[in-house]
Design an enzyme around this catalytic site. Structure first.
Site, PDB file in Angstrom:
ATOM      1  CB  SER A 264     -53.085  23.541  45.260  1.00  0.00           C
ATOM      2  OG  SER A 264     -52.735  24.897  44.993  1.00  0.00           O
ATOM      3  CG  ASP A 265     -46.627  23.513  47.352  1.00  0.00           C
ATOM      4  OD1 ASP A 265     -45.708  22.776  47.735  1.00  0.00           O
ATOM      5  OD2 ASP A 265     -46.588  24.769  47.458  1.00  0.00           O
ATOM      6  CE1 TYR A 266     -46.025  30.419  42.751  1.00  0.00           C
ATOM      7  CE2 TYR A 266     -46.022  31.268  44.986  1.00  0.00           C
ATOM      8  CZ  TYR A 266     -45.927  31.479  43.614  1.00  0.00           C
ATOM      9  OH  TYR A 266     -45.726  32.733  43.137  1.00  0.00           O
TER      10      TYR A 266
END
Ligand code: GLC
Length: 741
Positions: A264-266
């Site tokens: 996932s992104d942050y």
């Protein structure tokens, strides 16, 4: 480790241990002494020391020494001594910082970009890293979005070439090899199309547009063997990408055949709550897992909920096993089970990073990324003239980018430093003339990165007045003025969307003041996005676009200003006439009332107050020499089934010095079951010619190049008429026609 051993390892692991592999934390959570860079909000995640110590990967820290120690300590505690993955954003260089990706796109040269990625991988690997979150291959058409600097522009074909080049440069054929790291294609998908150019905003695309323009560059990276894909923050069709089963299971895994690890992104999993899609972190964890996200970056969603979701029977443990197996396979592909320290080498870190060979490549790449937007002949500079360098970028070392989080601006060569090596001091002067931004502006970047806090050092009005008057004096006494101007490096990158596209007001004011005393001005432009340049374009005699050129920027700029290097860069993204045109891109559809600027009339697709065309179009860039391209010759007017057509043209250097031209091939399908762009880039040839020399360039046009997503949802070509151009920009009118039988 063999696949069988991976399976048996997986079978031996407890559920908690498996879940541990599926989340990634900042190194700062382990040891506050760990040096690292925070690339997102670091909310308290409510996880305990035990979960923290079980994490399968960390992000945001580098350094051979500290990562070797970290790995040793971590593995001793890990029940099966599974090595940790170390990942970081090495976006355009580790210590040797190359031009920003948008600038690398301007080289139109994937081989050169691959070389830069190879060097970045070596420096990252000896610094202890195993993976980097690059390339970002999001197609971009809106300069208001600050992250256009991380892309390679508005064209699907160019982005696809660059995507594959960076993946190959970083990973090579086998990531186990010395000096290779795992690449990460991001942000899946279509993060580059936020409504109104506002970061993290909603993405509204038809499935046709998504597939036709946005997905191919991700596919190119997957076909090049990328080991990681990162989800995007935005929604696609109203569902957050990170929990979007259609996007991740059907499109990415099934159709695009991505077998690697999806991260996932942050904090993106937890952010599906704010999106209004998930009830709470447990709901978000379930939806992300079911969508196929293997690693949760920097939230406690997976750490706190996955085991319970399995035990209560809400999710099948097989989903966990599939994810953990992909993560173990990635560690295995990197050879970490045999050598958990991979290439971490404190000595090599000292000798390899920023070595002369790497600096040389950075200097060459920067020079080839520069785009000469205007030149009435004042360039290359006449060194016998009295030259005043005036502008806040004259002696500014912050020419890396907000994403150069492992670089150090102290390593940079400024224009003044480079110029003093070439220009004689009595005929050359250097003045800042103004600040980069006004006193009132306060920007921030990533905490822990170099110079992340940019608060203009306050200057009193007396100080500013003195700076200006000294600069005007120097300009009045000079034959010509070189003005290094542009955006502050923290005005571009993540979370830096802008509603205007001018250079900072204080600098425009300086430009106007200098123009009153000396109109022989060469502007050297620093920026991370296309800017609105109308006034500068009208008044300056030359404009050299240098983007954010990286560690060797000063040397490269002086190399080009003095003519040691003849510029050959081409715009990877249109520069708008005004922000009102944005998003503007060359490969648009014709509409039913295409504008005809030379025809009087109202009922055309146009503005009543500005032109349709951008100020500088995609593919445009001048040279110190001139080129002529002959009419196109086709070896056949009809492409029969199973055959291809060769389009050729002669390129002649009609100027007085050698030069390089990035010759471009464009195609258009004149009638199809869905409308097709007015033209699309389908080929590039790099041609270097001495003065007076001619070379024939050939482009083979295959049926495959004519394929598109047809109205019936299949991908293929359709018989009919096609137009082909061969030229020096997307505006070329050098064209011919052929038919597909
Ligand atoms: C950031 C960015 C992403 C980056 C990640 C890790 O928010 O969106 O591109 O790789 O976090 O730093």
């Amino acid at each position: 480790m063999t696949v069988e051993k991976l399976y048996s390892l997986l079978r031996d692991m407890s559920l908690e241990e498996k879940v541990g592999q599926m989340y990634q934390l900042m190194a700062l959570f382990y040891d506050e002494d760990m040096k690292g860079v925070l690339t997102g909000p670091a909310e308290h995640m409510g996880i305990g020391q035990e979960e923290i110590r079980m994490a399968g990967s960390i992000l945001g820290t580098a350094g051979a020494e500290q990562l070797r120690e970290f790995q040793k300590k971590y593995m001793e505690h890990q029940p099966h001594h599974i090595p940790m993955l170390f990942m970081m954003d090495v976006i355009h260089g580790m210590r040797t910082i190359f031009p920003i990706p948008l600038a690398q796109g301007a080289t139109f040269d994937p081989e050169l970009v691959e070389q830069c990625a190879e060097v970045s991988a070596k420096e990252a690997a000896v610094s202890g890293l195993h993976a980097t979150f690059t390339p970002m291959v999001d197609l971009v058409r809106d300069a208001r979005w600050g992250r256009v600097m991380e892309s390679t522009g508005e064209d699907t074909y160019l982005n696809s070439l660059m995507s594959a080049a960076v993946v190959k440069g970083l990973q090579g054929e086998d990531m186990r090899e010395w000096g290779k790291v795992c690449a990460c294609i991001k942000h899946f998908a279509a993060y580059g199309a936020p409504t109104a150019g506002r970061d993290y905003n909603t993405v509204e695309l038809s499935e046709h547009t998504l597939r036709e323009f946005y997905l191919p560059a991700y596919q190119a990276g997957i076909d090049a063997g990328v080991g990681l894909v990162m989800t995007s923050f935005n929604t696609v069709n109203g569902i957050p990408a990170t929990t979007n089963k259609w996007l991740m299971r059907k499109i990415l895994r099934e159709e695009m055949d991505f077998q690697g690890v999806l991260i996932s992104d942050y904090a993106a999993i937890a952010e599906t709550i704010a999106h209004g899609y998930s009830e709470d972190e447990k709901d978000a964890a379930r939806k992300a897992l079911e969508a196929g996200v293997d690693i949760d970056m920097m939230t406690g969603c997976y750490a706190k909920n996955l085991a319970a979701l399995v035990r209560e029977g809400t999710v099948d443990e097989k989903l966990i096993d599939d994810a953990v197996l992909r993560i173990l396979e990635l560690k295995n592909k990197l050879g970490l089970f045999e050598n958990p320290y991979k290439d971490a080498d404190p000595e090599a870190e000292k000798t390899l990073c920023l070595c002369d060979a790497h600096r040389k490549l950075a200097r060459e790449t920067a020079a080839r990324s520069f785009v000469l937007l205007k030149n009435d002949g004042i360039l290359p500079l006449d060194l016998s003239k009295k030259i005043a360098f005036i502008g806040p970028y004259t002696d500014n070392k912050n020419i890396l980018s907000t994403w150069a989080i492992t670089g150090d601006s102290g390593d940079c060569v400024t224009i003044e430093e480079a110029a003093r090596e070439v220009f004689t001091s009595e005929r050359t002067s250097f003045h800042a003339g103004s600040q980069i931004l006004g006193n009132e502006v306060h920007l921030t970047g990533f905490e822990g990165a170099h110079g992340y806090q940019a608060k203009s050092e306050y200057k009193s009005s007396e100080e500013l007045t003195r700076m200006l008057s000294e600069a005007k004096q120097a300009a009045a006494e000079a034959d010509l003025v070189v003005m290094p101007l542009g955006e502050h490096f923290l005005q571009t990158g993540e979370a830096t969307s802008r509603g205007t596209l001018g250079i900072p007001d204080v600098q425009l004011q300086l430009f106007r003041e200098i123009f009153t005393v000396n109109s022989n001005i060469v502007v050297v432009l620093f920026n991370g996005r296309p800017l609105e340049l109308r006034e500068i374009s009208e008044k300056a005699r030359a404009i050299l676009e240098v983007w954010l050129p990286g560690t060797e920027g000063g040397h490269a700029i002086v190399d080009v200003l003095t003519g040691k290097v003849n510029p050959s860069g081409k715009l990877p993204m249109s520069f708008p006439y005004s922000v009102g045109q944005v998003p503007v891109h060359y490969n648009e559809y014709a509409t039913g009332r295409p504008n005809q600027p030379d025809v009087e009339g109202r009922f055309f697709s146009k503005y009543i107050d500005i032109p349709n065309e951008p100020l500088y179009p995609f593919g445009y860039g001048l040279s110190y020499t001139s080129f002529e391209i002959s009419e196109i010759r086709l070896d056949s007017p009809v492409m029969k089934e199973g055959t291809s057509i060769t389009a050729s043209a002669g390129v002649k250097n009609t100027g007085d010095r050698s030069g390089t031209l990035m010759v471009q091939l464009y195609l258009r399908d004149l009638k199809a079951s869905v409308v097709r762009p007015v033209r699309e880039l389908k080929g590039i040839r790099r041609v270097t010619l001495a003065s007076g020399e001619t070379e024939k360039v050939n482009f083979e046009i295959s049926e495959e190049m004519l394929r598109f997503l047809r109205a019936d949802g299949t991908y293929g070509s359709e018989p009919g008429a096609f137009r082909v151009w061969i030229g020096d920009s997307s505006r070329t009118e050098n064209c011919a026609e052929f038919r597909l039988a």
